[in-house]
Design a protein around this motif. Structure first.
Motif, PDB file in Angstrom:
ATOM      1  N   HIS A 142       0.835  -1.197   0.000  1.00 55.42           N
ATOM      2  CA  HIS A 142       0.000   0.000   0.000  1.00 55.42           C
ATOM      3  C   HIS A 142       0.883   1.265   0.000  1.00 55.42           C
ATOM      4  N   GLU A 143       1.910   1.254   0.831  1.00 52.77           N
ATOM      5  CA  GLU A 143       2.811   2.423   0.879  1.00 52.77           C
ATOM      6  C   GLU A 143       3.564   2.570  -0.438  1.00 52.77           C
ATOM      7  N   HIS A 146       1.521   4.441  -2.689  1.00 49.80           N
ATOM      8  CA  HIS A 146       1.603   5.892  -2.465  1.00 49.80           C
ATOM      9  C   HIS A 146       2.816   6.459  -3.193  1.00 49.80           C
ATOM     10  N   GLU A 197      -6.103   6.764  -1.066  1.00 52.31           N
ATOM     11  CA  GLU A 197      -6.019   5.522  -0.298  1.00 52.31           C
ATOM     12  C   GLU A 197      -6.527   4.342  -1.123  1.00 52.31           C
ATOM     13  N   HIS A 243      -6.504   7.108   6.634  1.00 48.68           N
ATOM     14  CA  HIS A 243      -6.610   5.672   6.418  1.00 48.68           C
ATOM     15  C   HIS A 243      -7.901   5.196   7.058  1.00 48.68           C
TER      16      HIS A 243
HETATM   17 ZN   LIG Z   1      -2.271   5.143   2.724  1.00 46.27          ZN
END
Ligand SMILES: [Zn+2]
Lengths: 278, 156, 104
Positions: A142-143, A146, A197, A243
């Motif tokens: 997930h990061e 980003h 997100e 989040h």
């Molecule tokens: Zn995030």
């Protein structure tokens, strides 16, 4: 010369506007300005962020967020295994331009952040609460999402623009005016945050599927996170607002998995050497 | 959501409370001011530096009347927002109006109680009392009214 | 309405006098002016925006004082005084007062 005891008409020195009308006008005005500035900043940053060269970003921010480990200080073993896992996940993103670094923050609340320059910070609280390698892999994925979308720069840019607004409001207005402007601005940026997100989740999910052949762990991560920790405040509260650990996001994850034909169930790998360093 | 509720709820409750109590206090104060203004309307209070030529003064003294009045949370909130846009801070107008009229009435009351008939060379001073901990908000406003009270042989 | 800051209106006679009449207004400057003034504070000089603002506010205060005098049926205000005080951060009160009279 005679004295006249008349009394002047009452109320000349007081404006007749109803205080509630005035309140409505002022609150609306401040909120409108804050929302306009927040949205304008978010749009401007969205336009600019993808065009910032990665070399420039790394040069600008290198050394800002890493722990500054002394040469003789023992390296946290958790950091090494996290870096190994991160390497495996990033391996499924061949065009990755970053050389990532892991930082472990001594914070009890579960959290993970993508920071400018290629640093992924995870908290002690997160490491203590994940139950399988897959969950952790999803967080890292997930990061990475980003980073791919340059969200970390967007967040920074919006933060700067927003702080400038609040400083300007603070110069003239009171602390309650600042509070009002910050609430309105956060509300306006919420939509932008949520979209980011979801996109990061999509990327994380794809990496998870590529690594393990199924996406088990992603959903579990969200399902037991809300039970962790108590009420949050200050900086950490923003984790919950950016989040959002809610049913919506799990729903979105399921939708994505279904769409792509990724299996939601599968064997999860145990965690290795992530117990807190002594 | 809970966090937002706490962040919004407490100040909002305080604002509503301050609005209603502040309005009630103001209404009561104005009623009392108007009543006293009528009661002492026959006592001249003027800014002339000397007494009108027809008055025969037998005695005079310096006299003061003062009041410190505070702002409610709601008005302070409005003033804080108004400071962003500029313009008239309407919320503080009634505050100053009340303070000034109150100080003047106290001046007259004092003069009457001590047997004086009129006040000349009336001056009004305003002073802000800053909050010790937070200098941008005001703790209160002092208005001082002073003048020379005179006793007359031929009271007007 | 005749305004003066002496005891009398020269060439006329005061036939009747009332009590103190006053006018006041509280003004704030907006953030833009605040920030510009902040820059100007570095080099010094006149803060034109503030001069204008205070001037306007003072006119406003005089206007209110005149309305009080009018409501009494007076045709002049003598012995007028001004006082300017800082009521709150960034807000100033302009206050004008005098004695309402009828002159002939
Ligand atoms: Zn995030």
């Amino acid at each position: 010369m005679k004295f006249d005891p008349s009394i002047p008409e009452d109320g000349i020195n007081v404006s007749r506007t109803h205080p509630l009308r005035e309140a409505l006008l002022l609150v609306g005005g401040v909120a409108a300005i804050a929302i306009a500035v927040a949205v304008a900043a978010a749009v401007a940053v969205d336009l600019v962020a993808p065009h910032i060269p990665i070399e420039l970003e790394v040069r600008l921010f290198s050394g800002w967020f890493d722990r500054g480990v002394e040469a003789d200080e023992a390296v946290d073993p958790r950091e090494q295994s996290l870096a190994k896992l991160l390497g495996r996940m990033a391996g499924h993103w061949p065009e990755n331009p970053y050389a990532f670094e892991i930082a472990i923050w001594d914070i009890p609340e579960p959290n993970a952040v993508a920071l400018p320059g290629g640093v992924i910070a995870v908290t002690d609280g997160l490491l203590e609460n994940v139950e399988s390698e897959n969950e952790l892999a999803f967080v890292l994925g997930h990061e990475l999402g980003h980073f791919r979308n340059r969200d970390h720069l967007r967040g920074l840019g919006r933060g700067i623009a927003f702080s400038l607004l609040l400083v300007a409001v603070g110069v003239g207005g009171s602390s309650s005016a600042v509070e009002l402007a910050s609430l309105a601005g956060q509300f306006a940026q919420r939509g932008f945050d949520r979209d980011q997100e979801i996109e990061a989740d999509r990327f994380g999910l794809a990496l998870l599927a590529a690594e393990y052949g199924h996406v088990s762990g992603a959903e579990a991560f969200f399902e037991h996170l809300p039970e962790l920790g108590g009420p949050l405040d200050g900086e950490l509260a923003s984790y919950y607002s950016t989040h959002p650990l809610n049913a919506d996001r799990i729903q979105a994850l399921r939708g994505m998995a279904h769409e792509m034909g990724w299996e939601l169930r599968g064997e999860r790998q145990p965690l290795l050497s992530l117990s807190p360093a002594r | 959501m809970v966090e937002l509720g706490v962040r919004l709820g407490i100040p909002l409750a305080l604002l509503v409370l301050a609005y209603f109590t502040g309005a009630a206090v103001e209404r009561r104060h104005y009623a009392s001011i108007r009543e006293r203004e009528l009661r002492w309307r026959s006592v001249p209070a003027i800014t002339f530096r000397s007494v009108p030529p027809s008055w025969k003064v037998t005695e005079c003294t310096l006299i003061t009347g003062s009041v410190v009045i505070s702002v409610d949370y709601f008005k302070r909130f409005l003033a804080g927002l108004r400071a962003i846009f500029g313009g008239r801070i309407k919320a503080y107008e009634s505050l100053l109006d009340r303070a000034r009229r109150e100080a003047l009435m106290r001046l007259k009351q004092k003069a009457v109680e001590r047997g004086y008939h009129a006040i000349v060379n009336v001056r009004l001073e305003t002073c802000r009392m800053a909050n010790a901990r937070n200098s941008e908000s005001i703790a209160g406003l002092e208005v001082l009214a002073f003048g020379t009270a005179v006793k007359l042989r031929n009271a007007p | 309405m005749i305004l003066s800051n002496i005891e009398t209106v020269p060439g006329k006679e005061i036939t009747r006098f009332f009590g103190v009449v006053s006018g006041s207004t509280v003004r704030a400057k907006h953030i833009g002016k605040d920030i510009m003034a902040g820059f100007k504070n570095i080099v010094g000089g006149e803060l034109k925006a503030y001069t204008e603002l205070i001037g306007e506010a003072r006119e406003d205060a005089i206007g209110r004082m005149v309305r009080e005098a009018e409501s009494l049926g007076a045709n002049a205000v003598v012995n007028i005084r001004f006082s300017t005080s800082s009521v709150a951060q960034g807000a100033a009160e302009l206050f004008a007062y005098g004695t309402a009279v009828t002159v002939e």
